[in-house]
Design a protein around this motif. Sequence first.
Motif, short mmCIF file in Angstrom:
data_model
loop_
_atom_site.label_atom_id
_atom_site.label_comp_id
_atom_site.label_asym_id
_atom_site.label_seq_id
_atom_site.Cartn_x
_atom_site.Cartn_y
_atom_site.Cartn_z
N GLY A 99 40.14 -36.92 15.57
CA GLY A 99 39.54 -36.19 14.45
C GLY A 99 38.97 -37.08 13.37
O GLY A 99 38.23 -36.61 12.51
N ASP A 100 39.31 -38.39 13.40
CA ASP A 100 38.65 -39.33 12.48
C ASP A 100 37.17 -39.44 12.84
O ASP A 100 36.76 -39.16 13.97
N VAL A 101 36.38 -39.87 11.87
CA VAL A 101 34.93 -39.91 12.04
C VAL A 101 34.44 -41.35 12.11
O VAL A 101 34.88 -42.21 11.34
N VAL A 102 33.52 -41.59 13.04
CA VAL A 102 32.79 -42.86 13.12
C VAL A 102 31.31 -42.54 12.94
O VAL A 102 30.76 -41.71 13.66
N VAL A 103 30.68 -43.16 11.96
CA VAL A 103 29.26 -42.95 11.69
C VAL A 103 28.49 -44.21 12.09
O VAL A 103 28.80 -45.30 11.60
N VAL A 104 27.52 -44.05 12.98
CA VAL A 104 26.68 -45.17 13.39
C VAL A 104 25.31 -45.05 12.74
O VAL A 104 24.70 -43.98 12.75
N LYS A 105 24.85 -46.15 12.15
CA LYS A 105 23.53 -46.15 11.53
C LYS A 105 22.77 -47.42 11.93
O LYS A 105 23.35 -48.39 12.44
N ASN A 106 21.46 -47.38 11.75
CA ASN A 106 20.57 -48.53 12.00
C ASN A 106 20.53 -48.96 13.46
O ASN A 106 20.22 -50.11 13.77
N SER A 107 20.84 -48.02 14.37
CA SER A 107 20.62 -48.27 15.79
C SER A 107 19.20 -47.83 16.14
O SER A 107 18.58 -47.06 15.40
N HIS A 108 18.70 -48.28 17.27
CA HIS A 108 17.34 -47.93 17.65
C HIS A 108 17.28 -46.67 18.51
O HIS A 108 16.20 -46.29 18.98
#
Length: 407
Positions: free
Chosen positions: A376-385
């Motif tokens: 239930g924890d969140v992982v946010v990915v940014k700046n991927s192509h």
Amino acid sequence: MRPVAGASTRGRRGRRGLALTAGALVLSLAACGGGGDSGAGSGKGKGTGDGKDAQSTAAVSIAPKAGATGVDTSGALKVGVTRGKLTEVTVKDEKGTKVEGAIGAGGAAWTPSTHLAAGTKYSVHAVAEDSEGRRAAEDSTFTTLTPKNTFMGYFTPEDGSTVGVGMPFSIRFTRGITHPEDVEKAIRIKTEPAVEVEGHWFGNDRLDFRPEKYWKPGTKVTVDLYLDGVEGRDGVYGKQRKTVKFTIGRNQVSIVDAAKHTMKVTQDGKVVKTIPVTTGKPGYDTWNGQMVMSEKLTVTRMNGETVGYGGEYDIKDVPHAIRLTTSGTFLHGNYWGGGAFGNYNASHGCVGLRDVRGGYDSSVPAAWFFNHSIVGDVVVVKNSHDRTVAPDNGLNGWNMSWAEWKK
């Protein structure tokens, strides 16, 4: 895989009405004068102490007829009155569980607010008064149908669990649902503290519930699955009656920057640790977006053939693996990555953290993160192509706006 105190799932989009089916009415007319017996339950009205020994002119009607069997679970139960007003209606099963319902304006009719359970005997007791205040009562029993075809739902999270702030309540049905408004109405969610919770359908076999923003830490969620007897599709009825409770733990959201090769772990909005990572290499880029941890595996096998990458890899002992998508995106320990962590992207789409073979060293980044994370924890990915992960690929409905979610 499996309305809120102060915040019920709203009847929107015109989906909340119960289908009405015709039912035979048993009309109990009060006898006038000193006539003979009119049948069980009839002519029970008496004066109200005004000195007149006259029977009530109110006539109570109950459908279905007394003794009926195979009664439909929705639309068949109706209680009405002529020449008077209903003052009391009690419907309950053999265990004494009452059916919710309400007397309408003017007191002419009572209708249930929910469907009935299947294969169940119900008793009805109704009381009405005429214009002189004289009472008439009617009693009846009937039994609902026993369905030949049924469905149930597999849900997450589990009853009694403590989960992260991103965890939706997600239920997947064993049959495709063609009456979604009836099924959704049969799932009631209550939270403490109260917060608005809405459901969203992914296809016709999955229904997720979430608030507008991540849950507040400490929130207690109670889900009542009243699917027993609800007609999910023509001739197919639910057979589930269960209450599920879970609690929201501390707020942990981790931000993976695929360009900087780092992950910042935040708790309650404060960065508690920055970890060097490696993400998907060109052509195998990691999804962008918000991803909810759905599974934790101390060790697992990862084979490229299972995710469409042929024989590019087959690692039988991947340590500290946390699932982020149904399609196979994990955040996991990596003991073969060499100098990639914090420097360049080298994976096939997963997020890799430095680890040791066998995962025995609790001091390495992957072990630390695994031990400080819950489902239930969140992982946010940014700046991927790559593009943003699909909302139904895992428990990732947070990638939809609130307006989209409520449609």
